[in-house]
Design a protein around this motif. Structure first.
Motif, PDB file in Angstrom:
ATOM      1  N   PRO A 105      33.308  38.209  59.520  1.00  0.00           N
ATOM      2  CA  PRO A 105      34.207  38.843  58.541  1.00  0.00           C
ATOM      3  C   PRO A 105      35.672  38.716  58.955  1.00  0.00           C
ATOM      4  O   PRO A 105      35.997  38.728  60.150  1.00  0.00           O
ATOM      5  N   VAL A 106      36.539  38.611  57.978  1.00  0.00           N
ATOM      6  CA  VAL A 106      37.973  38.552  58.229  1.00  0.00           C
ATOM      7  C   VAL A 106      38.675  39.267  57.080  1.00  0.00           C
ATOM      8  O   VAL A 106      38.253  39.173  55.924  1.00  0.00           O
ATOM      9  N   SER A 107      39.709  40.023  57.407  1.00  0.00           N
ATOM     10  CA  SER A 107      40.437  40.753  56.370  1.00  0.00           C
ATOM     11  C   SER A 107      41.545  39.892  55.779  1.00  0.00           C
ATOM     12  O   SER A 107      42.122  39.041  56.463  1.00  0.00           O
ATOM     13  N   PHE A 108      41.822  40.149  54.504  1.00  0.00           N
ATOM     14  CA  PHE A 108      42.934  39.490  53.826  1.00  0.00           C
ATOM     15  C   PHE A 108      43.751  40.536  53.083  1.00  0.00           C
ATOM     16  O   PHE A 108      43.192  41.445  52.469  1.00  0.00           O
ATOM     17  N   MET A 109      45.053  40.362  53.149  1.00  0.00           N
ATOM     18  CA  MET A 109      45.954  41.265  52.442  1.00  0.00           C
ATOM     19  C   MET A 109      46.600  40.512  51.277  1.00  0.00           C
ATOM     20  O   MET A 109      47.059  39.381  51.437  1.00  0.00           O
ATOM     21  N   TYR A 110      46.583  41.165  50.118  1.00  0.00           N
ATOM     22  CA  TYR A 110      47.179  40.599  48.908  1.00  0.00           C
ATOM     23  C   TYR A 110      48.434  41.407  48.588  1.00  0.00           C
ATOM     24  O   TYR A 110      48.338  42.518  48.072  1.00  0.00           O
ATOM     25  N   PRO A 111      49.631  40.892  48.896  1.00  0.00           N
ATOM     26  CA  PRO A 111      50.850  41.651  48.628  1.00  0.00           C
ATOM     27  C   PRO A 111      51.073  41.833  47.120  1.00  0.00           C
ATOM     28  O   PRO A 111      50.763  40.944  46.322  1.00  0.00           O
ATOM     29  N   LEU A 112      51.616  42.994  46.769  1.00  0.00           N
ATOM     30  CA  LEU A 112      51.911  43.313  45.366  1.00  0.00           C
ATOM     31  C   LEU A 112      53.421  43.406  45.177  1.00  0.00           C
ATOM     32  O   LEU A 112      54.132  43.985  46.006  1.00  0.00           O
ATOM     33  N   TYR A 113      53.905  42.870  44.056  1.00  0.00           N
ATOM     34  CA  TYR A 113      55.338  42.851  43.812  1.00  0.00           C
ATOM     35  C   TYR A 113      55.725  43.497  42.478  1.00  0.00           C
ATOM     36  O   TYR A 113      56.906  43.654  42.194  1.00  0.00           O
ATOM     37  N   LYS A 114      54.735  43.859  41.664  1.00  0.00           N
ATOM     38  CA  LYS A 114      55.013  44.516  40.375  1.00  0.00           C
ATOM     39  C   LYS A 114      54.262  45.831  40.353  1.00  0.00           C
ATOM     40  O   LYS A 114      53.038  45.867  40.178  1.00  0.00           O
ATOM     41  N   ALA A 163      55.879  45.988  46.772  1.00  0.00           N
ATOM     42  CA  ALA A 163      55.487  47.265  46.173  1.00  0.00           C
ATOM     43  C   ALA A 163      54.223  47.835  46.784  1.00  0.00           C
ATOM     44  O   ALA A 163      53.779  48.917  46.405  1.00  0.00           O
ATOM     45  N   GLY A 164      53.624  47.132  47.727  1.00  0.00           N
ATOM     46  CA  GLY A 164      52.373  47.568  48.328  1.00  0.00           C
ATOM     47  C   GLY A 164      51.465  46.372  48.522  1.00  0.00           C
ATOM     48  O   GLY A 164      51.911  45.210  48.506  1.00  0.00           O
ATOM     49  N   ALA A 165      50.173  46.619  48.730  1.00  0.00           N
ATOM     50  CA  ALA A 165      49.229  45.522  48.950  1.00  0.00           C
ATOM     51  C   ALA A 165      47.811  46.025  48.754  1.00  0.00           C
ATOM     52  O   ALA A 165      47.553  47.234  48.736  1.00  0.00           O
ATOM     53  N   MET A 166      46.912  45.070  48.601  1.00  0.00           N
ATOM     54  CA  MET A 166      45.478  45.348  48.601  1.00  0.00           C
ATOM     55  C   MET A 166      44.890  44.665  49.832  1.00  0.00           C
ATOM     56  O   MET A 166      45.281  43.538  50.184  1.00  0.00           O
ATOM     57  N   LEU A 167      43.967  45.334  50.490  1.00  0.00           N
ATOM     58  CA  LEU A 167      43.286  44.770  51.652  1.00  0.00           C
ATOM     59  C   LEU A 167      41.812  44.601  51.303  1.00  0.00           C
ATOM     60  O   LEU A 167      41.176  45.548  50.854  1.00  0.00           O
ATOM     61  N   TYR A 168      41.300  43.397  51.475  1.00  0.00           N
ATOM     62  CA  TYR A 168      39.876  43.164  51.205  1.00  0.00           C
ATOM     63  C   TYR A 168      39.315  42.230  52.275  1.00  0.00           C
ATOM     64  O   TYR A 168      40.055  41.728  53.126  1.00  0.00           O
ATOM     65  N   TYR A 169      38.020  42.002  52.234  1.00  0.00           N
ATOM     66  CA  TYR A 169      37.352  41.237  53.295  1.00  0.00           C
ATOM     67  C   TYR A 169      36.565  40.067  52.729  1.00  0.00           C
ATOM     68  O   TYR A 169      35.922  40.166  51.682  1.00  0.00           O
ATOM     69  N   ASP A 170      36.629  38.952  53.431  1.00  0.00           N
ATOM     70  CA  ASP A 170      35.748  37.812  53.223  1.00  0.00           C
ATOM     71  C   ASP A 170      35.278  37.360  54.601  1.00  0.00           C
ATOM     72  O   ASP A 170      35.194  38.183  55.508  1.00  0.00           O
ATOM     73  N   ALA A 171      34.992  36.098  54.781  1.00  0.00           N
ATOM     74  CA  ALA A 171      34.521  35.627  56.082  1.00  0.00           C
ATOM     75  C   ALA A 171      35.056  34.237  56.353  1.00  0.00           C
ATOM     76  O   ALA A 171      35.489  33.524  55.445  1.00  0.00           O
ATOM     77  N   GLN A 172      35.032  33.841  57.623  1.00  0.00           N
ATOM     78  CA  GLN A 172      35.506  32.519  57.993  1.00  0.00           C
ATOM     79  C   GLN A 172      34.501  31.843  58.916  1.00  0.00           C
ATOM     80  O   GLN A 172      33.612  32.488  59.488  1.00  0.00           O
ATOM     81  N   VAL A 173      34.651  30.526  59.066  1.00  0.00           N
ATOM     82  CA  VAL A 173      33.687  29.739  59.825  1.00  0.00           C
ATOM     83  C   VAL A 173      34.367  28.480  60.346  1.00  0.00           C
ATOM     84  O   VAL A 173      35.332  27.992  59.753  1.00  0.00           O
ATOM     85  N   ASP A 174      33.893  27.973  61.471  1.00  0.00           N
ATOM     86  CA  ASP A 174      34.246  26.626  61.891  1.00  0.00           C
ATOM     87  C   ASP A 174      33.344  25.707  61.082  1.00  0.00           C
ATOM     88  O   ASP A 174      32.150  25.573  61.371  1.00  0.00           O
ATOM     89  N   ASP A 175      33.898  25.078  60.052  1.00  0.00           N
ATOM     90  CA  ASP A 175      33.080  24.331  59.099  1.00  0.00           C
ATOM     91  C   ASP A 175      32.296  23.187  59.740  1.00  0.00           C
ATOM     92  O   ASP A 175      31.113  22.979  59.427  1.00  0.00           O
ATOM     93  N   ALA A 176      32.928  22.454  60.655  1.00  0.00           N
ATOM     94  CA  ALA A 176      32.237  21.333  61.291  1.00  0.00           C
ATOM     95  C   ALA A 176      31.074  21.814  62.155  1.00  0.00           C
ATOM     96  O   ALA A 176      29.985  21.230  62.138  1.00  0.00           O
ATOM     97  N   ARG A 177      31.313  22.896  62.906  1.00  0.00           N
ATOM     98  CA  ARG A 177      30.233  23.406  63.765  1.00  0.00           C
ATOM     99  C   ARG A 177      29.097  23.986  62.928  1.00  0.00           C
ATOM    100  O   ARG A 177      27.921  23.841  63.270  1.00  0.00           O
ATOM    101  N   HIS A 178      29.427  24.631  61.847  1.00  0.00           N
ATOM    102  CA  HIS A 178      28.389  25.177  60.974  1.00  0.00           C
ATOM    103  C   HIS A 178      27.539  24.040  60.403  1.00  0.00           C
ATOM    104  O   HIS A 178      26.295  24.120  60.387  1.00  0.00           O
ATOM    105  N   THR A 179      28.182  22.968  59.935  1.00  0.00           N
ATOM    106  CA  THR A 179      27.442  21.827  59.389  1.00  0.00           C
ATOM    107  C   THR A 179      26.525  21.223  60.437  1.00  0.00           C
ATOM    108  O   THR A 179      25.350  20.924  60.173  1.00  0.00           O
ATOM    109  N   LEU A 180      27.050  21.038  61.646  1.00  0.00           N
ATOM    110  CA  LEU A 180      26.251  20.516  62.746  1.00  0.00           C
ATOM    111  C   LEU A 180      25.049  21.409  63.024  1.00  0.00           C
ATOM    112  O   LEU A 180      23.921  20.931  63.244  1.00  0.00           O
ATOM    113  N   THR A 181      25.257  22.722  63.003  1.00  0.00           N
ATOM    114  CA  THR A 181      24.176  23.654  63.303  1.00  0.00           C
ATOM    115  C   THR A 181      23.096  23.629  62.225  1.00  0.00           C
ATOM    116  O   THR A 181      21.906  23.731  62.519  1.00  0.00           O
TER     117      THR A 181
END
Length: 568
Positions: A105-114, A163-181
């Protein structure tokens, strides 16, 4: 069954002999994530499977992605709810069960301007995003942040208009290593996996009605082999149309290539403790945490050039920098860019004979399966996150006319190599560090790349203590990983190690040039290379780095000429 899915480059002759002498139920053409997934899906159904890849596993699109396993928040705006739902389900399955050592899992922040418009609009989208995931979730729910809260998490953001932000979660991977695995997991279920073996023609029955296999060429020796199979499954990505042409068939779709460019900058260049996603005029831009670096991208533009080596232009790099700098208090400069890489998305244009009138950003990431002639099935489109579903669907189509009952897909229940028992291995990091004379940080690095197979990587240190040393300071890779890449991961060339088994090509300021001689020496001892061959392998990698520099039309090369000269 192959022990632990070992792909030993030293056993290449035996592997080629199996291709030539055995008859397979399924021959998969293409060693990217979809091809590896199809091989695993078919092999785990009890079928006899072979996979051939013209270059190295993940050498195309599947090592040049955004390194994300995500639902695709922006696809909600395109009302592609089915794709988002499927992708979220696959993300959670990978994080929690199939590959927790690789997909995190990895967090992402979406900045808000309006203030008035944007927060309820984006918030509603994230409510839907979370709701689609369901109640059992391995990642947290989204959160609302004030402007102060956003700046606390990401001081790099400019406070102007924030004006603020939203914080949400997705995930990340080493794509080449995942394919190999995934490919190794297929091998653990008895699939034959052959790299540097290209399909040069398809076989037909005497009456020409049914495809019965393929003629393939070993790119290392030039030897041609006839591989027979009940069905050929094409998972060739941006090369799909070319394979269809080999068969002399007109499929029900054509692949449209979309170029995605990413830049890599030091972690210190952007002061933030979370990933970020920004809206641009054309799409979105990600800041993705990647060890001691950020990956920033991507572009989404038509490409009609070389499929093997898509070109990142100065215009692409300037677009990414400009989009990023609109949100940053201290702008990124060209001097901050350590590396640049470009990949191609194999998108399906809905109209055969398209003229490219519809922007690639508007093309769906849904996949399409086609069976243009008996014995030949292909799949294209989709996204990395949904590879397992693509593999399931194409194998379902492949076995539909087998004339015998074939079990359904079970890959939802098949953890990838290194995943099973991970919770019991992680507490042993300290003991492993003591046993093999490496740092605890080194063991934790291995656990995050190999999972429960980490000790397998360390074992050769008992016979050769030099393998415990780092490959290239200050990067975390051990020399033992180079040996393991040969003995267990089918690495045949220096580039396989520096570009995909490790990621020094994009992570180090010299693109891995300084490690090339040592990698060649370690590989050479295992593969029996002469001194001349070792020098040639090193030179081959340096030439590749120089070629990449030439392809990326920049005013300031990311790899100094002096580094290349010293390595030579």
């Amino acid at each position: 069954m192959a022990s632990n899915g070992v792909l030993d480059a030293r056993d290449r002759a035996a592997m080629l002999n199996r291709l030539a002498t055995e008859r397979f139920d399924v021959l998969v053409i293409g060693g990217g994530i979809t091809g590896a997934g199809a091989a695993l899906d078919a092999a785990s159904r009890g079928l006899r499977v072979a996979l051939v890849e013209a270059r190295d596993l993940a050498s195309g699109t599947s090592s040049r992605s955004s390194k994300l396993i995500h639902g695709g928040l922006r696809y909600l705006e395109q009302f592609d709810f089915k794709l988002v739902y499927e992708a979220l389900r696959e993300r959670d399955l990978l994080v929690s069960k199939l590959a927790p050592h690789l997909v995190k899992p990895v967090s992402f922040m979406y900045p808000l301007y309006k203030k008035v418009v944007e927060r309820p609009y984006v918030g509603a989208g994230l409510v839907l995003y979370d709701a689609m995931e369901g109640p059992r979730r391995p990642v947290p729910h989204h959160r609302h942040l004030t402007a102060r809260g956003a700046l606390k998490r990401a001081p790099a953001l400019s406070p102007d208009r924030l004006a603020g932000a939203m914080l949400y979660y997705d995930a990340q991977v080493d794509d080449a290593r995942h394919t190999l695995t995934v490919a190794r997991t297929a091998a653990a279920h008895s699939a034959v996996v052959a790299t540097r073996v290209s399909a040069v023609g398809l076989l037909r029955e005497p009456d020409g009605t049914r495809v019965t296999g393929a003629r393939v060429r070993d790119e290392e020796s030039g030897r041609e082999i006839t591989v027979t199979s009940e069905v050929v499954v094409v998972c060739a990505g941006v090369w799909t149309d070319q394979v269809h042409e080999l068969a002399g068939v007109q499929a029900g779709y054509r692949v449209r290539m979309s170029k995605g460019v990413h830049i890599v900058v030091p972690r210190a260049a952007v002061d933030a403790n979370t990933g970020m996603i920004l809206r641009t005029d054309k799409s979105v831009l990600f800041f993705i945490p990647w060890g001691e670096h950020w990956i920033v991208g991507t572009t989404d533009t038509d490409w009609s050039g070389d499929r093997a080596e898509p070109t990142a232009t100065e215009e692409d790099i300037e677009y990414i920098l400009a989009a990023a700098n609109r949100a940053l208090a201290h702008p990124l400069t060209r001097a901050d860019v350590i590396a640049v890489y470009a990949g191609l998305r194999p998108l399906v244009d809905p109209r055969v004979g398209h003229n490219g009138s519809k922007p690639t950003t508007k093309l769906s990431r849904e996949h399409v399966v086609d069976a243009p002639v008996p014995g030949l099935v292909s799949v294209a489109g989709g996204k990395f996150t949904t590879y397992r579903l693509m593999a399931r669907d194409v194998v379902d189509a492949a076995v539909a006319d087998f004339g015998r009952e074939v079990p359904g897909s079970v890959t939802e229940q098949v953890p990838l190599l290194g995943a099973d028992g991970l919770a019991a291995v992680q507490p042993a990091a300290g003991r492993l560090a003591e046993d093999y004379g490496v740092t605890r940080a080194a063991v934790e690095h291995l656990l995050g790349r190999y999972g429960t197979l980490a000790e397998e990587v360390l074992k050769p240190i008992r016979a050769d203590a030099g393998l415990a040393r780092p490959l290239a300071e200050p990067h975390p890779y051990l020399r033992a990983e180079v040996a393991y890449a040969v003995t267990h991961e089918s690495a045949l060339h220096v580039e396989d190690v520096l570009m995909r088994r490790t990621r020094l090509f994009i992570e180090s300021a010299d693109a891995g040039v300084g490690a090339a001689v040592e990698v060649s020496a370690i590989m050479g001892r295992l593969l029996g290379w002469s001194r001349r061959r070792r020098a040639a392998e090193t030179r081959r990698y340096l030439d590749l780095v120089e070629a990449e520099q030439t392809l990326t039309a920049t005013d300031s090369d990311p790899v100094p000429d002096r580094a290349l000269a010293a390595a030579r």
